[in-house]
Design a protein around this motif. Structure first.
Motif, PDB file in Angstrom:
ATOM      1  N   LYS A   1     -27.378 -31.673  15.026  1.00 13.52           N
ATOM      2  CA  LYS A   1     -26.482 -30.665  15.573  1.00 13.52           C
ATOM      3  C   LYS A   1     -25.801 -29.886  14.447  1.00 13.52           C
ATOM      4  O   LYS A   1     -25.700 -28.660  14.506  1.00 13.52           O
ATOM      5  N   LYS A   2     -25.372 -30.570  13.394  1.00 19.15           N
ATOM      6  CA  LYS A   2     -24.740 -29.896  12.259  1.00 19.15           C
ATOM      7  C   LYS A   2     -25.727 -28.985  11.545  1.00 19.15           C
ATOM      8  O   LYS A   2     -25.372 -27.883  11.126  1.00 19.15           O
ATOM      9  N   ALA A   3     -26.973 -29.422  11.407  1.00 22.28           N
ATOM     10  CA  ALA A   3     -27.991 -28.598  10.761  1.00 22.28           C
ATOM     11  C   ALA A   3     -28.272 -27.346  11.584  1.00 22.28           C
ATOM     12  O   ALA A   3     -28.418 -26.247  11.035  1.00 22.28           O
ATOM     13  N   GLN A   4     -28.321 -27.488  12.903  1.00 19.00           N
ATOM     14  CA  GLN A   4     -28.562 -26.338  13.773  1.00 19.00           C
ATOM     15  C   GLN A   4     -27.400 -25.350  13.692  1.00 19.00           C
ATOM     16  O   GLN A   4     -27.616 -24.139  13.624  1.00 19.00           O
ATOM     17  N   GLU A   5     -26.168 -25.863  13.687  1.00 18.32           N
ATOM     18  CA  GLU A   5     -25.005 -24.980  13.574  1.00 18.32           C
ATOM     19  C   GLU A   5     -24.999 -24.236  12.245  1.00 18.32           C
ATOM     20  O   GLU A   5     -24.658 -23.054  12.190  1.00 18.32           O
ATOM     21  N   ALA A   6     -25.395 -24.925  11.175  1.00 17.05           N
ATOM     22  CA  ALA A   6     -25.440 -24.277   9.859  1.00 17.05           C
ATOM     23  C   ALA A   6     -26.486 -23.172   9.847  1.00 17.05           C
ATOM     24  O   ALA A   6     -26.253 -22.088   9.291  1.00 17.05           O
ATOM     25  N   ALA A   7     -27.639 -23.425  10.481  1.00 16.10           N
ATOM     26  CA  ALA A   7     -28.693 -22.413  10.546  1.00 16.10           C
ATOM     27  C   ALA A   7     -28.235 -21.207  11.366  1.00 16.10           C
ATOM     28  O   ALA A   7     -28.484 -20.054  10.987  1.00 16.10           O
ATOM     29  N   GLU A   8     -27.560 -21.444  12.486  1.00 15.38           N
ATOM     30  CA  GLU A   8     -27.078 -20.348  13.325  1.00 15.38           C
ATOM     31  C   GLU A   8     -26.000 -19.543  12.609  1.00 15.38           C
ATOM     32  O   GLU A   8     -25.956 -18.317  12.730  1.00 15.38           O
ATOM     33  N   LYS A   9     -25.143 -20.210  11.845  1.00 11.61           N
ATOM     34  CA  LYS A   9     -24.106 -19.499  11.094  1.00 11.61           C
ATOM     35  C   LYS A   9     -24.738 -18.639  10.000  1.00 11.61           C
ATOM     36  O   LYS A   9     -24.330 -17.504   9.783  1.00 11.61           O
ATOM     37  N   ALA A  10     -25.760 -19.172   9.318  1.00 14.59           N
ATOM     38  CA  ALA A  10     -26.451 -18.397   8.285  1.00 14.59           C
ATOM     39  C   ALA A  10     -27.135 -17.175   8.897  1.00 14.59           C
ATOM     40  O   ALA A  10     -27.107 -16.082   8.317  1.00 14.59           O
ATOM     41  N   GLU A  11     -27.712 -17.344  10.075  1.00 18.50           N
ATOM     42  CA  GLU A  11     -28.351 -16.214  10.767  1.00 18.50           C
ATOM     43  C   GLU A  11     -27.320 -15.156  11.143  1.00 18.50           C
ATOM     44  O   GLU A  11     -27.559 -13.958  10.990  1.00 18.50           O
ATOM     45  N   ALA A  12     -26.144 -15.603  11.629  1.00 13.03           N
ATOM     46  CA  ALA A  12     -25.077 -14.670  11.993  1.00 13.03           C
ATOM     47  C   ALA A  12     -24.599 -13.897  10.769  1.00 13.03           C
ATOM     48  O   ALA A  12     -24.350 -12.690  10.838  1.00 13.03           O
ATOM     49  N   GLU A  13     -24.482 -14.570   9.625  1.00 17.60           N
ATOM     50  CA  GLU A  13     -24.058 -13.891   8.392  1.00 17.60           C
ATOM     51  C   GLU A  13     -25.109 -12.879   7.930  1.00 17.60           C
ATOM     52  O   GLU A  13     -24.769 -11.802   7.436  1.00 17.60           O
ATOM     53  N   ALA A  14     -26.395 -13.217   8.111  1.00 19.91           N
ATOM     54  CA  ALA A  14     -27.463 -12.282   7.744  1.00 19.91           C
ATOM     55  C   ALA A  14     -27.424 -11.040   8.627  1.00 19.91           C
ATOM     56  O   ALA A  14     -27.591  -9.912   8.148  1.00 19.91           O
ATOM     57  N   ILE A  15     -27.187 -11.231   9.914  1.00 17.48           N
ATOM     58  CA  ILE A  15     -27.096 -10.097  10.836  1.00 17.48           C
ATOM     59  C   ILE A  15     -25.882  -9.244  10.484  1.00 17.48           C
ATOM     60  O   ILE A  15     -25.951  -8.010  10.516  1.00 17.48           O
ATOM     61  N   ALA A  16     -24.762  -9.874  10.114  1.00 19.21           N
ATOM     62  CA  ALA A  16     -23.558  -9.126   9.742  1.00 19.21           C
ATOM     63  C   ALA A  16     -23.823  -8.258   8.512  1.00 19.21           C
ATOM     64  O   ALA A  16     -23.394  -7.106   8.443  1.00 19.21           O
ATOM     65  N   ALA A  17     -24.559  -8.802   7.539  1.00 25.02           N
ATOM     66  CA  ALA A  17     -24.887  -8.024   6.339  1.00 25.02           C
ATOM     67  C   ALA A  17     -25.802  -6.856   6.685  1.00 25.02           C
ATOM     68  O   ALA A  17     -25.659  -5.754   6.140  1.00 25.02           O
ATOM     69  N   LYS A  18     -26.743  -7.077   7.607  1.00 24.08           N
ATOM     70  CA  LYS A  18     -27.657  -6.025   8.038  1.00 24.08           C
ATOM     71  C   LYS A  18     -26.913  -4.910   8.767  1.00 24.08           C
ATOM     72  O   LYS A  18     -27.175  -3.731   8.551  1.00 24.08           O
ATOM     73  N   LEU A  19     -25.973  -5.307   9.645  1.00 23.32           N
ATOM     74  CA  LEU A  19     -25.226  -4.332  10.436  1.00 23.32           C
ATOM     75  C   LEU A  19     -24.372  -3.424   9.554  1.00 23.32           C
ATOM     76  O   LEU A  19     -24.156  -2.272   9.885  1.00 23.32           O
ATOM     77  N   LYS A  20     -23.896  -3.951   8.437  1.00 24.14           N
ATOM     78  CA  LYS A  20     -23.035  -3.178   7.546  1.00 24.14           C
ATOM     79  C   LYS A  20     -23.773  -1.959   6.990  1.00 24.14           C
ATOM     80  O   LYS A  20     -23.192  -0.918   6.742  1.00 24.14           O
ATOM     81  N   GLU A  21     -25.101  -2.091   6.808  1.00 19.92           N
ATOM     82  CA  GLU A  21     -25.902  -1.019   6.223  1.00 19.92           C
ATOM     83  C   GLU A  21     -26.428  -0.032   7.259  1.00 19.92           C
ATOM     84  O   GLU A  21     -26.866   1.051   6.902  1.00 19.92           O
ATOM     85  N   LEU A  22     -26.405  -0.406   8.534  1.00 19.23           N
ATOM     86  CA  LEU A  22     -27.018   0.414   9.585  1.00 19.23           C
ATOM     87  C   LEU A  22     -26.020   1.357  10.244  1.00 19.23           C
ATOM     88  O   LEU A  22     -24.815   1.147  10.195  1.00 19.23           O
ATOM     89  N   SER A  23     -26.580   2.378  10.872  1.00 16.30           N
ATOM     90  CA  SER A  23     -25.792   3.188  11.793  1.00 16.30           C
ATOM     91  C   SER A  23     -26.650   3.423  13.031  1.00 16.30           C
ATOM     92  O   SER A  23     -27.860   3.613  12.933  1.00 16.30           O
ATOM     93  N   VAL A  24     -26.017   3.377  14.168  1.00 17.13           N
ATOM     94  CA  VAL A  24     -26.714   3.531  15.447  1.00 17.13           C
ATOM     95  C   VAL A  24     -26.344   4.881  16.031  1.00 17.13           C
ATOM     96  O   VAL A  24     -25.164   5.233  16.099  1.00 17.13           O
ATOM     97  N   LYS A  25     -27.352   5.627  16.450  1.00 18.76           N
ATOM     98  CA  LYS A  25     -27.110   6.937  17.048  1.00 18.76           C
ATOM     99  C   LYS A  25     -27.232   6.810  18.560  1.00 18.76           C
ATOM    100  O   LYS A  25     -28.249   6.362  19.079  1.00 18.76           O
ATOM    101  N   VAL A  26     -26.166   7.210  19.242  1.00 17.50           N
ATOM    102  CA  VAL A  26     -26.140   7.196  20.701  1.00 17.50           C
ATOM    103  C   VAL A  26     -26.012   8.638  21.173  1.00 17.50           C
ATOM    104  O   VAL A  26     -25.128   9.360  20.731  1.00 17.50           O
ATOM    105  N   VAL A  27     -26.916   9.055  22.051  1.00 18.21           N
ATOM    106  CA  VAL A  27     -26.911  10.422  22.560  1.00 18.21           C
ATOM    107  C   VAL A  27     -26.254  10.416  23.939  1.00 18.21           C
ATOM    108  O   VAL A  27     -26.590   9.586  24.786  1.00 18.21           O
ATOM    109  N   ALA A  28     -25.311  11.350  24.154  1.00 17.19           N
ATOM    110  CA  ALA A  28     -24.600  11.418  25.426  1.00 17.19           C
ATOM    111  C   ALA A  28     -24.378  12.865  25.824  1.00 17.19           C
ATOM    112  O   ALA A  28     -24.379  13.757  24.982  1.00 17.19           O
ATOM    113  N   LYS A  29     -24.195  13.074  27.124  1.00 19.23           N
ATOM    114  CA  LYS A  29     -23.894  14.414  27.624  1.00 19.23           C
ATOM    115  C   LYS A  29     -22.426  14.716  27.391  1.00 19.23           C
ATOM    116  O   LYS A  29     -21.573  13.844  27.547  1.00 19.23           O
TER     117      LYS A  29
END
Length: 148
Positions: free
Chosen positions: A54-82
């Motif tokens: 369980k601890k190993a799984q939590e550590a893996a999920e936390k590392a994945e969350a940190e990787a996604i956070a680093a990725k999101l910092k570099e991205l921008s999302v374009k949303v088109v609206a009326k």
């Protein structure tokens, strides 16, 4: 009698905890209802292995969350609206629309409930939103709202 709880038991302890229970309570209540198992060497070893996994799984999920956070910092999302006059939108840009656009443009799947909007987006422009990724990991997402 020492037993390992299989489920949370009110007044005794949490799941996976090793407790000392009276012999009658353990034999007549906990064991027949499968709320606990006897604390044999094999069961104690199994409990320790489950905690380790369980601890190993939590550590893996936390590392994945940190990787996604680093990725999101570099991205921008374009949303088109009326929109209407004065740079205002018809309605508002919701977190579901942002999550769908993020998945479509960058292939990152984040639940809409994890995107935090202090107030609804009702005008064109660039916004920075907070994304809660779990395990106390937060990221920032840049959202560009453009006219259709």
């Amino acid at each position: 009698m020492k037993v390992i709880l299989q489920q949370d038991v009110k007044g005794q302890g949490k799941k996976g905890q090793l407790i000392e229970a009276s012999d009658g309570y353990a034999r007549n209540f906990l064991l027949p209802r499968k709320l606990a198992v006897p604390a044999t060497a094999e069961n104690i070893n199994t409990m320790k292995m489950q905690e380790k996994a369980k601890k190993a799984q939590e550590a893996a999920e936390k590392a994945e969350a940190e990787a996604i956070a680093a990725k999101l910092k570099e991205l921008s999302v374009k949303v088109v609206a009326k929109g209407g006059n004065g740079g205002r939108l018809f309605g508002a840009v919701t977190s579901k629309e942002i999550a769908d656009a993020l998945n479509a443009q960058h292939g990152i799947n984040i639940q809409k409930t994890k995107i935090v909007q202090d107030e609804p987006i009702k005008a064109f422009g660039t916004y920075e939103l907070k994304v809660k990724l779990g395990y106390e990991v937060n990221g920032t997402l840049k959202v560009v709202v453009a006219e259709q």
